[in-house]
Design a protein around this motif. Structure first.
Motif, PDB file in Angstrom:
ATOM      1  N   VAL A  99     -17.008  72.964  83.263  1.00  0.00           N
ATOM      2  CA  VAL A  99     -16.590  71.969  84.258  1.00  0.00           C
ATOM      3  C   VAL A  99     -17.811  71.353  84.934  1.00  0.00           C
ATOM      4  N   ARG A 100     -18.827  72.166  85.211  1.00  0.00           N
ATOM      5  CA  ARG A 100     -20.035  71.677  85.885  1.00  0.00           C
ATOM      6  C   ARG A 100     -20.683  70.533  85.105  1.00  0.00           C
ATOM      7  N   ASN A 101     -20.507  70.559  83.778  1.00  0.00           N
ATOM      8  CA  ASN A 101     -21.179  69.581  82.914  1.00  0.00           C
ATOM      9  C   ASN A 101     -20.175  68.739  82.134  1.00  0.00           C
ATOM     10  N   TRP A 158      -5.160  77.924  84.498  1.00  0.00           N
ATOM     11  CA  TRP A 158      -5.623  76.839  83.634  1.00  0.00           C
ATOM     12  C   TRP A 158      -6.285  77.418  82.390  1.00  0.00           C
ATOM     13  N   PHE A 159      -5.959  76.846  81.239  1.00  0.00           N
ATOM     14  CA  PHE A 159      -6.658  77.149  79.998  1.00  0.00           C
ATOM     15  C   PHE A 159      -7.665  76.031  79.757  1.00  0.00           C
ATOM     16  N   ALA A 160      -8.956  76.375  79.678  1.00  0.00           N
ATOM     17  CA  ALA A 160     -10.000  75.387  79.418  1.00  0.00           C
ATOM     18  C   ALA A 160     -10.271  75.371  77.916  1.00  0.00           C
ATOM     19  N   VAL A 161      -9.975  74.248  77.279  1.00  0.00           N
ATOM     20  CA  VAL A 161      -9.997  74.166  75.812  1.00  0.00           C
ATOM     21  C   VAL A 161     -10.971  73.076  75.365  1.00  0.00           C
ATOM     22  N   LEU A 162     -11.886  73.417  74.469  1.00  0.00           N
ATOM     23  CA  LEU A 162     -12.751  72.421  73.844  1.00  0.00           C
ATOM     24  C   LEU A 162     -12.007  71.793  72.669  1.00  0.00           C
ATOM     25  N   ALA A 163     -11.985  70.462  72.629  1.00  0.00           N
ATOM     26  CA  ALA A 163     -11.267  69.780  71.545  1.00  0.00           C
ATOM     27  C   ALA A 163     -11.906  68.430  71.274  1.00  0.00           C
ATOM     28  N   ASN A 164     -11.747  67.966  70.039  1.00  0.00           N
ATOM     29  CA  ASN A 164     -12.257  66.658  69.625  1.00  0.00           C
ATOM     30  C   ASN A 164     -11.133  65.636  69.615  1.00  0.00           C
ATOM     31  N   SER A 165     -11.441  64.427  70.063  1.00  0.00           N
ATOM     32  CA  SER A 165     -10.467  63.343  70.038  1.00  0.00           C
ATOM     33  C   SER A 165     -10.391  62.748  68.641  1.00  0.00           C
ATOM     34  N   GLU A 166      -9.482  61.781  68.468  1.00  0.00           N
ATOM     35  CA  GLU A 166      -9.386  61.074  67.186  1.00  0.00           C
ATOM     36  C   GLU A 166     -10.687  60.359  66.851  1.00  0.00           C
ATOM     37  N   LYS A 168     -13.554  61.583  67.587  1.00  0.00           N
ATOM     38  CA  LYS A 168     -14.531  62.661  67.515  1.00  0.00           C
ATOM     39  C   LYS A 168     -15.384  62.758  68.775  1.00  0.00           C
ATOM     40  N   VAL A 169     -14.755  62.492  69.931  1.00  0.00           N
ATOM     41  CA  VAL A 169     -15.406  62.707  71.220  1.00  0.00           C
ATOM     42  C   VAL A 169     -15.042  64.114  71.692  1.00  0.00           C
ATOM     43  N   LEU A 170     -16.050  64.953  71.913  1.00  0.00           N
ATOM     44  CA  LEU A 170     -15.810  66.326  72.338  1.00  0.00           C
ATOM     45  C   LEU A 170     -15.546  66.357  73.838  1.00  0.00           C
ATOM     46  N   SER A 171     -14.445  66.966  74.218  1.00  0.00           N
ATOM     47  CA  SER A 171     -14.048  66.994  75.621  1.00  0.00           C
ATOM     48  C   SER A 171     -13.550  68.382  76.006  1.00  0.00           C
ATOM     49  N   LEU A 172     -13.504  68.593  77.315  1.00  0.00           N
ATOM     50  CA  LEU A 172     -12.901  69.796  77.879  1.00  0.00           C
ATOM     51  C   LEU A 172     -11.516  69.415  78.382  1.00  0.00           C
ATOM     52  N   LEU A 173     -10.494  70.067  77.853  1.00  0.00           N
ATOM     53  CA  LEU A 173      -9.117  69.816  78.271  1.00  0.00           C
ATOM     54  C   LEU A 173      -8.641  70.973  79.132  1.00  0.00           C
ATOM     55  N   LEU A 174      -8.097  70.668  80.298  1.00  0.00           N
ATOM     56  CA  LEU A 174      -7.587  71.688  81.202  1.00  0.00           C
ATOM     57  C   LEU A 174      -6.070  71.716  81.087  1.00  0.00           C
ATOM     58  N   LEU A 206     -11.793  66.006  80.304  1.00  0.00           N
ATOM     59  CA  LEU A 206     -13.131  65.796  80.850  1.00  0.00           C
ATOM     60  C   LEU A 206     -14.136  65.704  79.699  1.00  0.00           C
ATOM     61  N   PRO A 207     -14.634  64.500  79.384  1.00  0.00           N
ATOM     62  CA  PRO A 207     -15.658  64.389  78.338  1.00  0.00           C
ATOM     63  C   PRO A 207     -16.887  65.218  78.700  1.00  0.00           C
ATOM     64  N   LEU A 208     -17.446  65.901  77.706  1.00  0.00           N
ATOM     65  CA  LEU A 208     -18.595  66.763  77.968  1.00  0.00           C
ATOM     66  C   LEU A 208     -19.870  65.953  78.126  1.00  0.00           C
ATOM     67  N   HIS A 209     -20.697  66.367  79.074  1.00  0.00           N
ATOM     68  CA  HIS A 209     -22.003  65.764  79.245  1.00  0.00           C
ATOM     69  C   HIS A 209     -23.003  66.417  78.296  1.00  0.00           C
TER      70      HIS A 209
END
Length: 329
Positions: A99-101, A158-166, A168-174, A206-209
């Motif tokens: 979340v910090r990043n 909350w489940f914090a899940v790393l996932a790629n969009s269609e 291919k943008v890597l984001s954190l999904l809560l 939340l897109p990852l920095h």
């Protein structure tokens, strides 16, 4: 982008607000005083009330932002009496480091407020640092596809899940508890929950920095090693107590067995301190060299913390990973 909201609210004990290292250690001491026999529900309530869940929130968001060394100390001490609680904290703080990043300032502030109120996070994908999930546009939000597991002390908020969009943008999904079906994995310690497809509001993506993954992985490694250190210290204390109580049986000479445990704890403690300081510096000033140093220190620590039975499976991979960080600097 709107703030992250919950589908429902439920009464919970009001957490203490931690503002100093001394208050952190006092709060940890109260959790530890519950002892080894405390039920999970009692531990959850104590952790929520203690304020420890929020101790890593950055000072820019009015958090205590305590050092990674102090967080590691707390996890290690709790692991000596409640290993499952310590391992659940590892996943909570790894998620908070993501979340910090990630995301916007408003998104981060929103989830920090939830954590300050006592809500718990868990990283989906136990022990993983890569995205194996995909998310797709679904109405005004997104749909997360693919089953995964998350570890927690009691079902997390909350489940914090790393996932790629269609794209291919890597984001954190809560993923909010209650927004998808979850299933307890029988016999798991700490408890593991399986979750499947879920609808995720747009403001909970939340897109990852840059550097989010190596920094989060480094913290996760430091805290997991700290939990292992706590368990080793407890084992050492138990063996010493047995020896002093007159028990002499065992697979190897007791002096050798106890000596090895002492060496293991000394090595882990030193490497944890080194990696925690490197990560502190990288969080304050995330230069490429600083992030690389933190990740390299954490990788060396991860290798040192491997159980003997896992060295053959994971040792070569970690050594190669460590070598690559040196060759590419």
């Amino acid at each position: 982008m709107g703030s992250i909201t919950r589908l429902h609210e439920r009464p919970r004990p009001a957490p203490l607000r931690i503002a100093s290292d001394e208050e952190v250690l006092t709060a940890a001491g109260e959790v530890i005083a519950l002892g080894t026999a405390a039920p999970a529900a009692v531990l959850v309530e104590a952790l929520v009330r203690s304020g420890l869940l929020a101790m890593s929130i950055p000072s820019d968001f009015d958090g205590a932002d305590v050092s990674n060394g102090l967080i590691a100390q707390v996890v290690s001490q709790i692991a000596q009496v409640q290993p499952a609680a310590a391992h659940a904290l590892v996943h909570h703080f790894r998620a908070l480091e993501l979340v910090r990043n990630a995301g916007s300032e408003e998104q981060r502030r929103s989830i920090y407020l939830h954590v300050e109120s006592g809500e718990r996070l868990s990283c989906g994908g136990v022990g993983e640092h890569v995205a194996s999930q995909r998310y797709f546009t679904d109405g005004i939000g997104f749909r997360l596809s693919g089953a995964l597991e998350a570890a927690s002390l009691g079902e997390p908020d909350w489940f914090a899940v790393l996932a790629n969009s269609e794209a291919k943008v890597l984001s954190l999904l809560l993923v909010q508890r209650g927004s998808t079906r979850t299933e307890l994995v029988p016999g798991s310690q700490p408890a593991r929950y399986r979750l499947d497809e879920a609808h995720v509001p747009a403001d909970a993506v939340l897109p990852l920095h840059k550097d989010a993954l190596p920094l989060s992985q480094s913290l996760g490694t430091i805290l997991l090693a700290s939990a292992i250190l706590g368990e080793k210290r407890q084992r050492l204390a138990a063996d010493l107590a047995l020896w002093r109580g007159g028990v002499r049986s065992g697979e190897r000479p007791w002096d050798e067995r106890i000596g090895k445990l002492q060496v293991d704890t000394e090595i882990l403690a030193a490497l944890i301190d080194r990696a925690a300081v490197a990560l502190d510096l990288a969080q304050v000033n995330p230069t490429p060299a600083g992030v690389s140093d933190a990740f390299r220190s954490a990788t060396a620590l991860e290798f040192a913390a491997l159980p003997a039975g896992d060295r053959a499976r994971d040792g070569d991979r970690l050594l190669a990973q460590l070598g690559r960080t040196l060759l590419t600097d």
